[in-house]
Design a protein around this motif. Sequence first.
Motif, mmCIF file in Angstrom:
data_model
loop_
_atom_site.group_PDB
_atom_site.id
_atom_site.type_symbol
_atom_site.label_atom_id
_atom_site.label_comp_id
_atom_site.label_asym_id
_atom_site.label_seq_id
_atom_site.Cartn_x
_atom_site.Cartn_y
_atom_site.Cartn_z
ATOM 1 N N GLU A 167 0.780 -1.227 0.000
ATOM 2 C CA GLU A 167 0.000 0.000 0.000
ATOM 3 C C GLU A 167 0.815 1.282 0.000
ATOM 4 O OE1 GLU A 167 -3.355 -0.585 3.000
ATOM 5 O OE2 GLU A 167 -2.002 -2.265 3.380
ATOM 6 N N PHE A 168 2.001 1.217 0.649
ATOM 7 C CA PHE A 168 2.771 2.448 0.806
ATOM 8 C C PHE A 168 4.221 2.270 0.361
ATOM 9 C CE2 PHE A 168 -0.451 2.258 4.193
ATOM 10 C CZ PHE A 168 -1.232 3.341 3.810
ATOM 11 N N SER A 169 4.745 3.279 -0.271
ATOM 12 C CA SER A 169 6.158 3.248 -0.617
ATOM 13 C C SER A 169 6.981 3.305 0.664
ATOM 14 C CB SER A 169 6.507 4.432 -1.520
ATOM 15 O OG SER A 169 5.936 4.264 -2.796
ATOM 16 N N SER A 170 8.218 2.865 0.572
ATOM 17 C CA SER A 170 9.042 2.852 1.772
ATOM 18 C C SER A 170 10.520 3.025 1.459
ATOM 19 C CB SER A 170 8.857 1.535 2.535
ATOM 20 O OG SER A 170 9.514 0.489 1.841
ATOM 21 N N VAL A 171 11.239 3.424 2.492
ATOM 22 C CA VAL A 171 12.690 3.514 2.452
ATOM 23 C C VAL A 171 13.183 2.737 3.652
ATOM 24 C CG1 VAL A 171 14.639 5.060 2.820
ATOM 25 C CG2 VAL A 171 12.784 5.751 1.313
ATOM 26 N N SER A 172 14.097 1.834 3.459
ATOM 27 C CA SER A 172 14.577 1.067 4.597
ATOM 28 C C SER A 172 16.009 0.602 4.378
ATOM 29 C CB SER A 172 13.669 -0.139 4.839
ATOM 30 O OG SER A 172 13.650 -0.969 3.701
ATOM 31 N N VAL A 173 16.545 0.007 5.424
ATOM 32 C CA VAL A 173 17.877 -0.579 5.337
ATOM 33 C C VAL A 173 17.709 -2.053 5.664
ATOM 34 C CG1 VAL A 173 20.190 -0.611 6.325
ATOM 35 C CG2 VAL A 173 19.013 1.552 6.017
#
Lengths: 335, 335
Positions: A154-160
Amino acid sequence: MAMAQVRDVAALAGVSPATVSNALNHPHRVSARTLAKVQAAIEELGYVRNDAARQLRAGSNPAVGMIVLDAANPYFTDVAHGAEQHLAELGRPLLLGNSAQREEQELTYLRLFDEQRVAGVLIAPVGDVLPKLRTLKDHGTSVVIIDRKAGADEFSSVSVNDEQGGWLVADHLIDQGARRIAVIGGPGSLRQVRHRLHGTQQRADRTDGATVEFLDTGAMDTASGRETVQRLLERPRDEWPEAIFATNDLVALGALQVLARAGVEVPGEIMLAGYDDIEFAASATIPITSVRQPSEEMGRQAAELLRQAIEDPAAAVQHTVFQPELMVRESTSAH
Amino acid sequence: MAMAQVRDVAALAGVSPATVSNALNHPHRVSARTLAKVQAAIEELGYVRNDAARQLRAGSNPAVGMIVLDAANPYFTDVAHGAEQHLAELGRPLLLGNSAQREEQELTYLRLFDEQRVAGVLIAPVGDVLPKLRTLKDHGTSVVIIDRKAGADEFSSVSVNDEQGGWLVADHLIDQGARRIAVIGGPGSLRQVRHRLHGTQQRADRTDGATVEFLDTGAMDTASGRETVQRLLERPRDEWPEAIFATNDLVALGALQVLARAGVEVPGEIMLAGYDDIEFAASATIPITSVRQPSEEMGRQAAELLRQAIEDPAAAVQHTVFQPELMVRESTSAH
DNA sequence: CTGAAAGCGCTTACAG
DNA sequence: CTGAAAGCGCTTACAG
């Protein structure tokens, strides 16, 4: 209290309110002469636009709200700084909220941003906020998640890649001879903590005799690190772990304070590693091995994904996953 | 996008929009039965109030804006935290802005807060913002200044006696045998820097042979500290100062990094002191002597003075001055 | 290029 | 206790 309004500006400039509004919002629609007159009137009256009225009529708020887990953690101030810079380029003010790892606070800010009908929200979540994020989306607010991929559809994300981060730390600690590893951090419900722990466990499973114990600190700050390690040291000496892996650097710094005070040699008696690679980890009494994350870059990228989501709410969600990098320092490598 | 509005809630609950508004804002004016119906309708529709409309009609915004000099400095996150806590008790959201010591950023936030007609502003100023603060006051926004007493006749303030802080540091350094003292910090236009320098100078004037040299770092972060001390160490060895007094701990930490890398003994060859007593100063490679300020308490008090100013804009301005406290550590006291 | 009119979504007196 | 009406200050179509 002599709050000048558009109509006052209009009267002084000898034009209509509509023209003042155009001069302000669409200067190219207005003749140079008129523009000058309006600007002079604005100047003279000290006119300042009423944002609430503008928003109500225009139907949108250009601002972006951001919620971080800990405003006092340099990692998050860096992420926020990266986001703020990119948003500033886009002409969008950033409203910063601090959940302090408390679900109640988190919901308070989400409600505030919802009421303000902000264009977008950047959030590093504590609790299960997916339902609330769906509501925001329904209301026309775009959302980008920082630091996790839950709600991935549902949502874009930024992660490591936190599992890899945990793996890297464990691999290094085991390589340095540690077998009994204590992972400290918390609450255990926090995705970052779970994943870093999981990566550690996976690496340990590959080495005979390597064990991983998890101690929940309850929070991710120095005080929590101190308390947990204090308790750890109350155990009989032969039940101490050979290495402590704190799931962030604040906890690691707290741990180091207690170890130093107790006269425990680091890394001689106990090795210590942290996470985030904040500047103060490298400057600590004993420089702390840590995992670097591209914090500012993550903030910029989150803002960029948000920009795209705002521009086209129907576009496919995107996930940017950064790679962690191990920074080896004195706290784990006796040389 | 099915944004429910008061009229939808009213229709579903079978009451008028005015009653919905009363149920929301003055529940005691409404019968229990009606209240329950309205709440059920709000729940069912997922109604979220439109803040812009509410503010426009109500004519006021309960929020408070705050502008700090450096959101990445733990000192300011502590001050902000103290303010946020007190404001939360008062039901006022805090909007946090970071000027990053840039006048342009500072004015951008002041304009934003003005346009939003916030109830109050807390500001640690960089530039000459008095004219802009007067405008805000004219517009009905109360103002409390943090960290300086300029504009003392017009605005309440919370501050610490910085001259005394500078004096305390100089007194200690001289006591430890230092005579040539370098004060590093900046920009020199910053009141805090000027006052801490002045206090240092005043103490030095009392001791034969004691001299104070000021090196402007341009900013108050670790990078600026590193650059300045790097240049300092390029001087012939006999022109080095005996002590460095950094006007905040971030600069001191930067200084310490360069000194350590260059193999300069601290405090043996050069003593080092900082300011603010952030936690990371005590945890540094060599624990850094610093000046403690009651940061959270300052934030709370600033919020309290603001509350009073909002309640009665005509009341006399008040100034709370806290006393600094010297925390002596290894960086200035051999063994 | 400019202006008269309408209306964004609420809350506030006011009348009942 | 409840509701009909007005209006907060702006911007948006639309007509000229």
